[in-house]
Write an enzyme that holds these catalytic residues in place. Structure first.
Site, PDB file in Angstrom:
ATOM      1  N   SER A 263       2.900   1.700  -1.542  1.00 42.53           N
ATOM      2  CA  SER A 263       2.228   2.787  -1.578  1.00 42.53           C
ATOM      3  C   SER A 263       2.825   4.311  -2.034  1.00 42.53           C
ATOM      4  CB  SER A 263       1.662   3.083  -0.026  1.00 42.53           C
ATOM      5  OG  SER A 263       0.544   3.758  -0.260  1.00 42.53           O
ATOM      6  N   LYS A 267       5.171   4.692  -5.425  1.00 43.11           N
ATOM      7  CA  LYS A 267       5.242   5.758  -6.276  1.00 43.11           C
ATOM      8  C   LYS A 267       6.850   6.285  -6.475  1.00 43.11           C
ATOM      9  CE  LYS A 267       0.982   7.993  -4.054  1.00 43.11           C
ATOM     10  NZ  LYS A 267      -0.003   7.053  -4.261  1.00 43.11           N
ATOM     11  N   TRP A 354      -9.283   2.130  -3.219  1.00 41.15           N
ATOM     12  CA  TRP A 354      -8.520   3.571  -3.187  1.00 41.15           C
ATOM     13  C   TRP A 354      -7.500   3.828  -4.080  1.00 41.15           C
ATOM     14  CZ3 TRP A 354     -10.161   8.112  -2.234  1.00 41.15           C
ATOM     15  CH2 TRP A 354      -9.341   9.209  -1.791  1.00 41.15           C
ATOM     16  N   HIS A 404      -4.744  -2.879   1.680  1.00 42.09           N
ATOM     17  CA  HIS A 404      -3.490  -2.160   1.183  1.00 42.09           C
ATOM     18  C   HIS A 404      -2.386  -2.437   2.407  1.00 42.09           C
ATOM     19  CE1 HIS A 404      -1.910   1.197  -0.309  1.00 42.09           C
ATOM     20  NE2 HIS A 404      -1.546   1.835   1.056  1.00 42.09           N
TER      21      HIS A 404
HETATM   22  C1  GTR Z   1      -2.555   7.492   1.175  1.00 47.09           C
HETATM   23  C2  GTR Z   1      -2.765   8.004   0.087  1.00 47.09           C
HETATM   24  C3  GTR Z   1      -2.223   7.078  -0.912  1.00 47.09           C
HETATM   25  C4  GTR Z   1      -1.107   6.314  -0.695  1.00 47.09           C
HETATM   26  C5  GTR Z   1      -1.186   6.163   0.899  1.00 47.09           C
HETATM   27  C6  GTR Z   1       0.204   5.486   1.598  1.00 47.09           C
HETATM   28  O1  GTR Z   1      -3.283   8.320   2.431  1.00 47.09           O
HETATM   29  O2  GTR Z   1      -3.985   8.644  -0.313  1.00 47.09           O
HETATM   30  O3  GTR Z   1      -1.923   7.614  -1.975  1.00 47.09           O
HETATM   31  O4  GTR Z   1       0.136   6.875  -0.845  1.00 47.09           O
HETATM   32  O5  GTR Z   1      -1.560   7.070   1.754  1.00 47.09           O
HETATM   33  O6  GTR Z   1       1.315   5.950   1.226  1.00 47.09           O
HETATM   34  O7  GTR Z   1       0.089   4.971   2.560  1.00 47.09           O
END
Ligand code: GTR
Length: 423
Positions: A263, A267, A354, A404
């Protein structure tokens, strides 16, 4: 009758206000705008790159600079000092299969410093071990039940699930995230794992008074400049500095370090791999917008949304592309291309709309021509594989069933791929 029309009128007004206050995010493939995928091989002068030498000499650094200036931000200068201290060591961890080391890393500049602890597990019977390196979200003590893991004293994110309401870590959260860290599997596969609590590098909040950024300020400065680094670049920088430590540890093979992240930390692993070519491989697990996913598709999370929810992650210049992705001079497949020719794994989850799984896949596909220049195989077709059917080349991709998260399935694939392409 009058009452009915009044009621209808009210109903209509409520719906209108709702529609205005809740921005809609697109989850419909047929509504993805037509857009031009910037060609990674086309130089600013309009020449097409046809060899790996030309890519490295004429294209790569210009592209890297575009990401630095527009997306993640520049690191403002050199540090003054970097020190490491092994503060704890254990010979019998992870069911007797691993050794454990905890190393305190201290970065200093301008007579200020920050420290973070690197938790390392290495297979017992091996020397010069290849290793996965990753940040974690809630503290090193949450990645495994091991009672010897030093608990962070840094700010942590509140969590209903873990009962954290005062931004302080809790003893009861030991091992709370162990399902995301298949440590025994990693050790059995012949790899080590090193992890850092990212909040010790820079607490994940829109406040630049603390963390790594604050060491670099000139007198009176309170925030990075518009082209200077956000939190993702700071977390990435710490991964690089940890690689400096690996170069000093005879138990670790510093030429076989794979940056991994989930997540926002995916990045981070991508930016670390692009910024520091010593990383032998990179894994992006469900990294989404600002990670592997193409921004110009505007599917799921958008640039405007991420910059609003997390204004501290990217450089301020990135705000210029809020609701304006068309003018972005780059897209994320070019970030992936900056990792070439090193092995790269992009993974998605089916229920993680998402993060735009298709955008993550296409990004790996569009980065492939750069890998091909080096004679490396990437993603051969723009047709997405079925769920749980990984494509494992130097560039690898899978979409698994589920949400996720990081699962044992993900780790199983990463280990198999790393054995082939990195070990
Ligand atoms: C979310 C965000 C994503 C992702 C995620 C995470 O809220 O919108 O870009 O990075 O968090 O890191 O768990």
């Amino acid at each position: 009758m009058k009452l009915l029309s009044l009621l209808l009128f009210f109903f209509f007004m409520v719906q209108m206000t709702k529609a205005q206050s809740e921005p809609e995010y697109n989850y419909d493939e047929s509504k993805v705008p037509e857009f031009k995928v910037p060609d990674p091989l086309l130089t600013f002068n309009g020449d097409i790159i046809t060899s790996s030498e030309d890519w490295l000499e004429k294209r790569r650094s210009g592209l890297y600079t575009l990401f630095e200036e527009n997306v993640y931000g520049e690191v403002p200068g050199e540090i003054d000092d970097l020190a490491f201290e092994v503060i704890e060591q254990g010979e019998d961890a992870i069911n007797g299969k691993a050794i454990r080391k905890q190393v305190k890393a201290t970065i200093s500049k301008n007579n200020r410093s920050i420290s973070f602890t690197v938790l390392i597990y290495l297979p017992k019977e091996k020397s010069k071990t290849p290793i996965f390196l990753s940040h974690n979200f809630l503290g090193n003590h949450t990645v495994n039940e091991d009672p010897n893991i030093i608990m962070t004293d840094a700010w942590v994110m509140n969590s209903d699930k873990l009962g954290i309401t005062d931004n302080r870590p809790k003893e009861s959260s030991r091992g709370a995230r162990s399902h995301r860290w298949a440590i025994e599997k990693i050790i059995d596969g012949g790899f080590g794992l090193a992890t850092i609590y990212y909040g010790e590098v820079d607490p994940d909040k829109n406040d630049f008074s603390d963390g790594l950024h604050s060491l670099f300020y000139e007198d009176g400065q309170k925030n990075p400049k518009p082209e200077e680094w956000g939190s993702i670049a700071a977390w990435s920088f710490a991964l690089s500095k940890t690689l400096d430590y690996f170069e000093t540890d005879i138990d670790i093979d510093e030429t076989k370090v794979i940056a991994f992240g989930h997540s926002r930390l995916g990045k981070t692993s991508l930016w670390a791999g692009a910024s520091d070519q010593r990383f032998a491989g990179v894994i992006s697990n469900d990294s989404g917008c600002g990670g592997a996913a193409l921004s110009k598709r505007k599917f799921g999370e958008t640039v405007a949304r991420i910059n609003t929810s997390f204004p501290h992650w990217f450089c301020d210049n990135f705000n210029a592309y809020n609701d304006n992705e068309e003018t972005l001079p780059v897209d994320q497949h070019q970030l992936l291309a900056l990792i070439a020719p090193r092995p790269l794994y992009v993974a998605s989850a089916q229920e993680d709309e998402w993060a735009d799984p298709r955008g993550e896949f296409l990004s790996a596909y569009y980065a492939t021509p750069v890998y091909n220049l080096f004679g490396k195989e990437g993603i051969p077709s723009n047709i997405m594989p079925e769920v749980n059917q990984p494509i494992q080349n130097t560039v690898a991709y899978h979409i698994r069933t589920g949400k996720h998260d990081v699962t044992d399935y993900d780790w199983g694939q990463y280990i198999k791929w790393a054995k082939k392409f990195v070990e």
